[in-house]
Motif scaffolding. Structure first.
Motif, PDB file in Angstrom:
ATOM      1  N   MET A 121      29.369 -22.261   3.066  1.00  0.00           N
ATOM      2  CA  MET A 121      30.253 -21.135   3.505  1.00  0.00           C
ATOM      3  C   MET A 121      31.035 -20.179   2.683  1.00  0.00           C
ATOM      4  O   MET A 121      31.022 -18.976   2.865  1.00  0.00           O
ATOM      5  CB  MET A 121      31.054 -21.818   4.714  1.00  0.00           C
ATOM      6  CG  MET A 121      30.554 -22.389   5.784  1.00  0.00           C
ATOM      7  SD  MET A 121      29.508 -21.568   6.798  1.00  0.00           S
ATOM      8  CE  MET A 121      30.630 -19.826   7.288  1.00  0.00           C
ATOM      9  N   PHE A 124      28.447 -17.858   1.590  1.00  0.00           N
ATOM     10  CA  PHE A 124      27.990 -17.025   2.554  1.00  0.00           C
ATOM     11  C   PHE A 124      29.222 -15.724   2.739  1.00  0.00           C
ATOM     12  O   PHE A 124      28.912 -14.606   2.612  1.00  0.00           O
ATOM     13  CB  PHE A 124      28.128 -17.767   3.883  1.00  0.00           C
ATOM     14  CG  PHE A 124      28.252 -16.923   5.096  1.00  0.00           C
ATOM     15  CD1 PHE A 124      26.957 -16.198   5.656  1.00  0.00           C
ATOM     16  CD2 PHE A 124      29.416 -16.677   5.900  1.00  0.00           C
ATOM     17  CE1 PHE A 124      27.176 -15.529   6.839  1.00  0.00           C
ATOM     18  CE2 PHE A 124      29.257 -16.028   6.949  1.00  0.00           C
ATOM     19  CZ  PHE A 124      28.278 -15.203   7.326  1.00  0.00           C
ATOM     20  N   THR A 125      30.655 -16.216   2.800  1.00  0.00           N
ATOM     21  CA  THR A 125      31.526 -15.212   2.776  1.00  0.00           C
ATOM     22  C   THR A 125      31.749 -14.139   1.440  1.00  0.00           C
ATOM     23  O   THR A 125      31.701 -13.141   1.665  1.00  0.00           O
ATOM     24  CB  THR A 125      32.987 -16.119   2.935  1.00  0.00           C
ATOM     25  OG1 THR A 125      32.885 -16.831   4.011  1.00  0.00           O
ATOM     26  CG2 THR A 125      34.170 -15.171   2.835  1.00  0.00           C
ATOM     27  N   PHE A 128      28.599 -12.077   2.044  1.00  0.00           N
ATOM     28  CA  PHE A 128      28.763 -10.852   3.091  1.00  0.00           C
ATOM     29  C   PHE A 128      29.780  -9.731   2.422  1.00  0.00           C
ATOM     30  O   PHE A 128      29.459  -8.606   2.673  1.00  0.00           O
ATOM     31  CB  PHE A 128      29.459 -11.591   4.267  1.00  0.00           C
ATOM     32  CG  PHE A 128      29.714 -10.526   5.142  1.00  0.00           C
ATOM     33  CD1 PHE A 128      28.851 -10.434   6.097  1.00  0.00           C
ATOM     34  CD2 PHE A 128      31.200 -10.258   5.292  1.00  0.00           C
ATOM     35  CE1 PHE A 128      29.325  -9.414   7.380  1.00  0.00           C
ATOM     36  CE2 PHE A 128      31.369  -9.366   6.306  1.00  0.00           C
ATOM     37  CZ  PHE A 128      30.391  -8.794   7.303  1.00  0.00           C
ATOM     38  N   MET A 191      22.627 -20.466  15.416  1.00  0.00           N
ATOM     39  CA  MET A 191      23.738 -20.043  14.656  1.00  0.00           C
ATOM     40  C   MET A 191      23.367 -18.946  13.454  1.00  0.00           C
ATOM     41  O   MET A 191      24.059 -17.918  13.186  1.00  0.00           O
ATOM     42  CB  MET A 191      24.522 -21.157  13.826  1.00  0.00           C
ATOM     43  CG  MET A 191      25.366 -21.917  14.849  1.00  0.00           C
ATOM     44  SD  MET A 191      26.455 -23.265  14.168  1.00  0.00           S
ATOM     45  CE  MET A 191      25.109 -24.098  13.348  1.00  0.00           C
ATOM     46  N   ILE A 192      22.309 -19.230  12.692  1.00  0.00           N
ATOM     47  CA  ILE A 192      21.562 -18.481  11.740  1.00  0.00           C
ATOM     48  C   ILE A 192      21.315 -16.926  12.468  1.00  0.00           C
ATOM     49  O   ILE A 192      21.479 -16.016  11.861  1.00  0.00           O
ATOM     50  CB  ILE A 192      20.731 -19.220  11.035  1.00  0.00           C
ATOM     51  CG1 ILE A 192      20.843 -20.446  10.198  1.00  0.00           C
ATOM     52  CG2 ILE A 192      19.732 -18.274  10.113  1.00  0.00           C
ATOM     53  CD1 ILE A 192      21.925 -20.111   9.510  1.00  0.00           C
ATOM     54  N   PHE A 195      24.547 -15.197  12.842  1.00  0.00           N
ATOM     55  CA  PHE A 195      24.895 -14.773  11.621  1.00  0.00           C
ATOM     56  C   PHE A 195      24.123 -13.299  11.204  1.00  0.00           C
ATOM     57  O   PHE A 195      24.935 -12.620  10.942  1.00  0.00           O
ATOM     58  CB  PHE A 195      25.014 -15.814  10.531  1.00  0.00           C
ATOM     59  CG  PHE A 195      26.320 -16.670  10.710  1.00  0.00           C
ATOM     60  CD1 PHE A 195      27.227 -16.449  11.404  1.00  0.00           C
ATOM     61  CD2 PHE A 195      25.915 -18.142  10.287  1.00  0.00           C
ATOM     62  CE1 PHE A 195      28.153 -17.513  11.618  1.00  0.00           C
ATOM     63  CE2 PHE A 195      26.782 -19.090  10.398  1.00  0.00           C
ATOM     64  CZ  PHE A 195      27.905 -18.791  11.218  1.00  0.00           C
ATOM     65  N   THR A 196      22.985 -13.638  10.845  1.00  0.00           N
ATOM     66  CA  THR A 196      22.095 -12.625  10.513  1.00  0.00           C
ATOM     67  C   THR A 196      22.074 -11.204  11.246  1.00  0.00           C
ATOM     68  O   THR A 196      21.922 -10.088  10.912  1.00  0.00           O
ATOM     69  CB  THR A 196      20.679 -12.955  10.079  1.00  0.00           C
ATOM     70  OG1 THR A 196      20.161 -13.708  11.201  1.00  0.00           O
ATOM     71  CG2 THR A 196      20.759 -14.135   9.020  1.00  0.00           C
ATOM     72  N   SER A 199      25.277  -9.206  10.501  1.00  0.00           N
ATOM     73  CA  SER A 199      25.458  -9.110   9.110  1.00  0.00           C
ATOM     74  C   SER A 199      24.716  -7.871   8.492  1.00  0.00           C
ATOM     75  O   SER A 199      23.342  -7.700   8.901  1.00  0.00           O
ATOM     76  CB  SER A 199      25.446 -10.386   8.271  1.00  0.00           C
ATOM     77  OG  SER A 199      26.381 -11.340   9.064  1.00  0.00           O
ATOM     78  N   TRP A 207      19.686 -15.948   3.923  1.00  0.00           N
ATOM     79  CA  TRP A 207      19.498 -16.956   4.943  1.00  0.00           C
ATOM     80  C   TRP A 207      17.983 -17.246   5.108  1.00  0.00           C
ATOM     81  O   TRP A 207      17.621 -18.305   5.276  1.00  0.00           O
ATOM     82  CB  TRP A 207      20.028 -16.820   6.190  1.00  0.00           C
ATOM     83  CG  TRP A 207      21.542 -17.055   6.446  1.00  0.00           C
ATOM     84  CD1 TRP A 207      22.674 -16.027   6.695  1.00  0.00           C
ATOM     85  CD2 TRP A 207      22.260 -18.108   6.359  1.00  0.00           C
ATOM     86  NE1 TRP A 207      23.790 -16.518   6.364  1.00  0.00           N
ATOM     87  CE2 TRP A 207      23.706 -17.772   6.265  1.00  0.00           C
ATOM     88  CE3 TRP A 207      21.821 -19.564   6.014  1.00  0.00           C
ATOM     89  CZ2 TRP A 207      24.530 -18.786   6.250  1.00  0.00           C
ATOM     90  CZ3 TRP A 207      22.991 -20.521   5.860  1.00  0.00           C
ATOM     91  CH2 TRP A 207      24.093 -20.002   6.102  1.00  0.00           C
TER      92      TRP A 207
END
Length: 279
Positions: A121, A124-125, A128, A191-192, A195-196, A199, A207
């Motif tokens: 995470m 990921f943050t 991003f 969830m993936i 997210f994608t 994003s 991912w």
């Protein structure tokens, strides 16, 4: 953001800035390809958490094998839970279930951990925000894809890769185990995909590559580690009989003291008995 609209704060200074600088530095090594830089960072992160992922996979497999062994015993206890009507019966059935898990050295949580995901995470943050705040990355292209914009095709591809990984995870499981794990395993692809979808494409690339890596890792785990784990569990439990739980003992009816007192009818019967003996 500060009052001037500039990014600031602990996460920005110690996560976003180093990640952005690393991507830019790697892109220079790869002839300006920011996509290859993101792929390289993804592989490095996956390799770092690989031992933890393997450990969690082994724990999950051990749990699954033991679960298959004690299933007859669990069925009896779970039936008691369904038929329990009073609070005492429900508590007793729950305690009996905990004893079954404890006796077989198992966890009621199923041996599944979220630590590998939690470790990713911060990455990921940072990824991003680095893609969003670094013009060099946001304006770059990789295979015709603008890494700073959303890309639905990349999001769908990432989701499908994790669906494949979920199917690979269920290789060798019994139908009952597949049914129990299906919902949990397919939550990750959803969830993936979310997210994608929302994003930048650069994060979707992270991912997607991570999902391909996870597919190979899961395949190797199932084909190499799982047979060894099954053999070890079979050896460990071969001489351990499954203890069938005893049927719940019904509470005996308590005779109240008042019920022992003589009633007029009882007195009459005793008097009749005395009269017959005199005769």
């Amino acid at each position: 953001m500060d009052k001037q609209g500039n990014p600031t704060g602990f996460i920005y200074e110690y996560l976003v800035v180093p990640t952005g600088n690393a991507i830019i530095w790697l892109a220079d090594l790869f002839n300006g390809s920011y996509g290859l830089a993101i792929i390289f960072i993804t592989l490095i992160v996956r390799i770092i958490i690989l031992p933890l992922n393997l450990s969690q996979s082994k724990k999950s497999m051990v749990q699954q094998e033991k679960m298959a062994f004690i299933k007859p015993e669990l069925d009896v206890v779970q039936q008691k839970q369904k038929t329990a009507t009073t609070a005492e019966e429900k508590a007793a059935a729950q305690q009996e279930l905990m004893d079954v898990y404890k006796r077989n050295n198992m966890s009621m949580m199923g041996g599944i951990g979220c630590l590998p995901i939690l470790i990713q995470m911060p990455v990921f943050t940072a990824m991003f925000q680095a893609i969003r705040l670094s013009p060099q990355i946001a304006e770059s292209n990789f295979l015709g894809i603008n890494l700073g914009d959303r890309n639905a095709y990349l999001a769908i591809a990432a989701g499908l890769v994790y669906v494949i990984q979920a199917f690979i995870s269920m290789i060798g499981l019994s139908p009952e185990q597949k049914k129990q794990m299906r919902t949990m395993l397919f939550m990750n692809p959803v969830m993936i995909l979310v997210f994608t979808w929302s994003s930048p494409a650069g994060l979707g690339l992270y991912w997607l590559v991570g999902g391909v890596f996870a597919c190979f890792q899961t395949l190797i785990t199932n084909l190499y580690h799982k047979p060894k784990i099954k053999a070890a569990i079979a050896e460990e439990l071969k001489d351990r009989p499954v203890v069938q739980p005893a049927a719940p003992i019904k509470q005996a009816e308590v005779v109240s003291p008042s019920s022992k007192k003589s009633t007029p009818n009882n007195k009459k019967k005793r008097n009749d008995g005395k009269q017959q003996r005199r005769n």
